[in-house]
Design an enzyme around this catalytic site. Structure first.
Site, mmCIF file in Angstrom:
data_model
loop_
_atom_site.group_PDB
_atom_site.id
_atom_site.type_symbol
_atom_site.label_atom_id
_atom_site.label_comp_id
_atom_site.label_asym_id
_atom_site.label_seq_id
_atom_site.Cartn_x
_atom_site.Cartn_y
_atom_site.Cartn_z
ATOM 1 N N GLY A 49 0.837 -1.195 0.000
ATOM 2 C CA GLY A 49 0.000 0.000 0.000
ATOM 3 C C GLY A 49 0.870 1.243 0.000
ATOM 4 O O GLY A 49 0.469 2.293 -0.523
ATOM 5 N N CYS A 150 6.532 -12.462 2.837
ATOM 6 C CA CYS A 150 7.245 -11.191 2.668
ATOM 7 C C CYS A 150 6.941 -10.305 3.858
ATOM 8 O O CYS A 150 5.781 -10.198 4.286
ATOM 9 C CB CYS A 150 6.787 -10.518 1.376
ATOM 10 S SG CYS A 150 7.536 -8.907 1.062
ATOM 11 N N HIS A 192 12.942 -12.727 -5.561
ATOM 12 C CA HIS A 192 11.994 -12.010 -4.707
ATOM 13 C C HIS A 192 12.471 -10.575 -4.463
ATOM 14 O O HIS A 192 11.695 -9.621 -4.583
ATOM 15 C CB HIS A 192 11.858 -12.770 -3.385
ATOM 16 C CG HIS A 192 10.866 -12.189 -2.431
ATOM 17 N ND1 HIS A 192 9.682 -12.818 -2.102
ATOM 18 C CD2 HIS A 192 10.888 -11.039 -1.701
ATOM 19 C CE1 HIS A 192 9.016 -12.079 -1.219
ATOM 20 N NE2 HIS A 192 9.734 -10.985 -0.954
ATOM 21 N N GLU A 193 13.756 -10.421 -4.147
ATOM 22 C CA GLU A 193 14.289 -9.085 -3.866
ATOM 23 C C GLU A 193 14.401 -8.245 -5.140
ATOM 24 O O GLU A 193 14.148 -7.028 -5.119
ATOM 25 C CB GLU A 193 15.645 -9.185 -3.174
ATOM 26 C CG GLU A 193 15.632 -9.959 -1.859
ATOM 27 C CD GLU A 193 14.529 -9.535 -0.906
ATOM 28 O OE1 GLU A 193 14.189 -8.339 -0.869
ATOM 29 O OE2 GLU A 193 13.996 -10.414 -0.207
ATOM 30 N N HIS A 196 11.200 -6.581 -5.831
ATOM 31 C CA HIS A 196 10.996 -5.365 -5.044
ATOM 32 C C HIS A 196 11.610 -4.144 -5.735
ATOM 33 O O HIS A 196 11.055 -3.041 -5.674
ATOM 34 C CB HIS A 196 11.602 -5.519 -3.650
ATOM 35 C CG HIS A 196 10.714 -6.212 -2.668
ATOM 36 N ND1 HIS A 196 9.443 -5.781 -2.354
ATOM 37 C CD2 HIS A 196 10.911 -7.317 -1.906
ATOM 38 C CE1 HIS A 196 8.896 -6.581 -1.452
ATOM 39 N NE2 HIS A 196 9.767 -7.525 -1.166
#
Length: 233
Positions: A49, A150, A192-193, A196
């Site tokens: 968010g 996460c 995964h990183e 981001h």
């Protein structure tokens, strides 16, 4: 990224671009000054968010890679990652729109898994690894599905497909160029990183029906009286 054992039950869109009036060094020097608690870099991990998680992060100017300011970033990433006991953390998760992340998968985590599960997930220890301005190349396009969680979507987990083997290229925490080949679970952490840094969350690519509250059983057992903390302790 958070490791999730099968047995476990468990506003600041930071503008660091070439269009800013401040230079990178001047901006980062400001981080050393006393600041309000609601300003990054945080000691907590931001949650889904927060706009910073949804924009591609900005590269660190190459001339700054060995600066004291970047060393501060590296140390802070490592400190918060270890405080939360997660295996990977990217700068946007601390409110900083910069292309940097840290990873570490300690051998002691082996005790959280059965031998069969550890082998199935192709896990192996990964020493502390920091990547600045990383680039990722897929070496094996076979996708493997395992459960991920996460710290920016705290309290949930889901099944996520990831490539089996990758190559990372970039700079280490001291600004020295490096190349790293990863497979299995460690390749999953890196992917995964990297997501981001590109404004992607695992929920974007998960098997949607697998999304699970990590403590749903405790919620029922305690008649809903469960508090979920977003702090490291």
């Amino acid at each position: 990224m958070v490791t999730v054992p099968i047995k476990a039950c468990l506003r600041r869109n930071l503008h660091i671009t070439s269009r800013t009036n401040k230079t990178f060094a001047k901006w980062y020097q400001s981080l050393w000054q006393p600041k309000a608690d609601d300003q990054p870099p945080y000691d907590h991990i931001v949650q889904l968010g927060d706009p910073v998680l949804r924009v591609p992060a900005n590269p660190i100017p190459e001339k700054e890679l060995q600066s004291a300011e970047v060393q501060f970033l590296v140390q802070h990433l490592t400190k918060v990652m270890r405080a939360y006991k997660c295996v990977g953390l990217a700068a946007p998760q601390l409110g900083l729109s910069l292309r940097a992340f840290a990873m570490e998968f300690k051998d002691e985590l082996r005790d959280q898994y059965t031998k069969a599960d550890y082998k199935l997930r192709e896990m192996e220890p990964l020493p502390l690894t920091v990547l600045l301005n990383p680039e990722l190349k897929v070496l094996n396009y076979e996708k493997v599905i395992h459960t991920e969680a996460c710290e920016s979507v705290r309290g949930y987990r889901a099944d996520v497909p990831r490539y089996r083997e990758i190559l990372l290229q970039g700079f280490d925490g001291t600004g020295v160029r490096q190349e790293l080949k990863l497979s299995g679970w460690n390749a999953r952490i890196a992917q995964h990183e990297m997501d981001h840094l590109n404004g992607i969350i695992y929920t974007d690519i998960m098997n949607r029906k697998s999304l699970t509250c990590t403590c749903w059983q405790a919620v029922n057992a305690n008649r809903g009286r469960i508090q979920l903390s977003f702090a490291s302790k």
